[in-house]
Motif scaffolding. Structure first.
Motif, PDB file in Angstrom:
ATOM      1  N   THR A 198      49.463  13.053  61.399  1.00  0.00           N
ATOM      2  CA  THR A 198      48.590  12.103  60.710  1.00  0.00           C
ATOM      3  C   THR A 198      47.106  12.484  60.707  1.00  0.00           C
ATOM      4  N   TYR A 224      46.584   9.865  57.758  1.00  0.00           N
ATOM      5  CA  TYR A 224      47.759   9.564  56.949  1.00  0.00           C
ATOM      6  C   TYR A 224      48.725  10.730  57.097  1.00  0.00           C
ATOM      7  N   GLU A 283      55.569  13.055  49.707  1.00  0.00           N
ATOM      8  CA  GLU A 283      55.614  11.665  50.170  1.00  0.00           C
ATOM      9  C   GLU A 283      54.412  11.413  51.068  1.00  0.00           C
ATOM     10  N   THR A 296      52.554   8.681  53.516  1.00  0.00           N
ATOM     11  CA  THR A 296      52.801   7.477  54.312  1.00  0.00           C
ATOM     12  C   THR A 296      51.509   7.067  55.008  1.00  0.00           C
TER      13      THR A 296
END
Length: 377
Positions: free
Chosen positions: A21, A30, A45, A47
């Motif tokens: 992250t 993120y 993707e 998240t």
């Protein structure tokens, strides 16, 4: 007689590359999952959720003016936009007329914030490109807008300018402040033109950003992309053209056609002179009169909605008022819509360009990071 051999089947293996992250090229936490085949991204993707702070839940039951002030904490880049839109919700619900002079000051604040946001975008984008010199030049220009915001609001990040019925007394503009703003606009305009000229004249930069992260207008509409990322696909959609607060001001809606990294960068460069144009009109034609209307009464009202155009697109605020307190606050930031575009932009590009494809949409994941999912077990 020789035996014919069937051709050997080539096995294709898709590899997942996970980033985050914490990423060295990202300003906020993120997670990105890239599904890669032969170093080309087949799917992506994104998240969020790492930086969730529950601001809407904290707002529940707070007095309206305290809740409005809390909305500034949603984002450190567009804090003025959040408090302004939250205040607009109450003003619409309570039927409050805002003095014209106060509206001009609000517009000046918002366009100064757009300047500092777009210049931050150019600085961060240059950093991702590995162009530290261009990055520092953009940060140097941005400093002027930050100092002007500090001069008006009293702080460099959270200014607390808008209140129900107008703006705070400390945000009043005298001749000295107006002169400072005018000088700052000259400096930023001249510096931006020089920056753009040097930037587009660099063949290495232009070859790196042209055709990368391309999003078609059709795909942008399907993903409900908003703001500059939508206008970079050729669609002239800017909510400021429909906002009554912007009716006194003349400006052009900038578009680009290719929907790639180059178009996104050039669009924001070209929007900077338009914001300067609006600010110059505001300081030239600012009307006399009060900057605050306090002759209003609080009463209960159902959910009120307010949409405004902020640096990244359309910002939505909504809440109801019950006994002078906020109920059911909902905040929807532009990046919530644009995450789909960030994911789509990565597909078909080399893995080394994935981060560049993401940041072209100017993500603000921290201000988006408020939604929660309740799972019944």
């Amino acid at each position: 007689m020789t035996e014919e051999r069937s051709p050997k089947k080539q096995e294709v293996i898709e590899t997942e590359v996970s980033l985050g992250t914490v990423h060295p090229a990202a300003l906020e936490p993120y997670r990105v999952r890239l599904f890669v085949e032969d170093e080309i991204v087949n799917d992506a993707e994104i998240t969020i959720g790492v930086n969730h702070r529950g601001i809407e839940r904290i707002m529940e039951g707070l007095p309206v003016e305290k809740a409005n002030a809390l909305t500034e904490k949603v984002c450190g880049i567009c804090s003025n936009a959040h408090i302004w839109n939250s205040v607009l919700v109450a003003e619409k619900g309570l039927g409050i007329e805002v003095p014209e002079r106060a509206n001009y000051i609000r517009i000046i604040m918002e366009e100064l914030e757009r300047l500092h946001s777009h210049l931050l975008y150019l600085a961060h984008g240059s950093e991702v490109l590995g162009q530290e010199t261009f990055s520092m030049r953009a940060f140097y220009l941005r400093e002027t807008s930050m100092e002007l915001l500090r001069m008006i609001g009293g702080n460099r990040v959270q200014y607390g300018a808008s209140i129900i019925g107008g703006v705070r007394p400390r945000c009043e503009l005298n001749d000295m402040r107006i002169q400072k703003i005018a000088e700052g606009m000259d400096f930023i305009e001249e510096g931006t033109l020089k920056f753009a000229d040097r930037f587009v004249s660099d063949p290495m930069i232009m070859s790196r950003i042209t055709g990368v992260g391309k999003i078609s207008q059709k795909q942008a509409k399907k993903l409900e992309v908003t703001g500059p990322s939508l206008r970079a696909t050729g669609l002239a959609q800017d909510l400021r053209t429909t906002m009554k607060e912007y009716e006194p001001f003349d400006f052009d809606v900038i578009t680009q056609d290719d929907g790639d990294v180059k178009s996104n960068i050039l669009l924001r460069v070209l929007e900077i002179p338009e914001s300067i144009k609006i600010i110059r009109q505001a300081i030239k034609d600012i009307p006399n009169g009060s900057i605050t209307n306090r002759s209003w009464e609080m009463f209960d009202c159902d959910h009120i909605k307010s949409y405004i155009e902020v640096p990244r697109g359309t910002l939505y605020h909504s809440y109801a008022i019950d006994d002078g307190r906020v109920r059911g606050s909902i905040i929807r930031t532009p990046s919530m819509s644009n995450i789909g575009a960030m994911q789509h932009a990565c597909i078909g590009n080399h893995i080394t360009d994935a981060q560049l494809c993401i940041v072209q949409c100017d993500p603000c994941f921290t201000c988006t990071d408020r939604a929660i999912e309740i799972i019944n077990r």
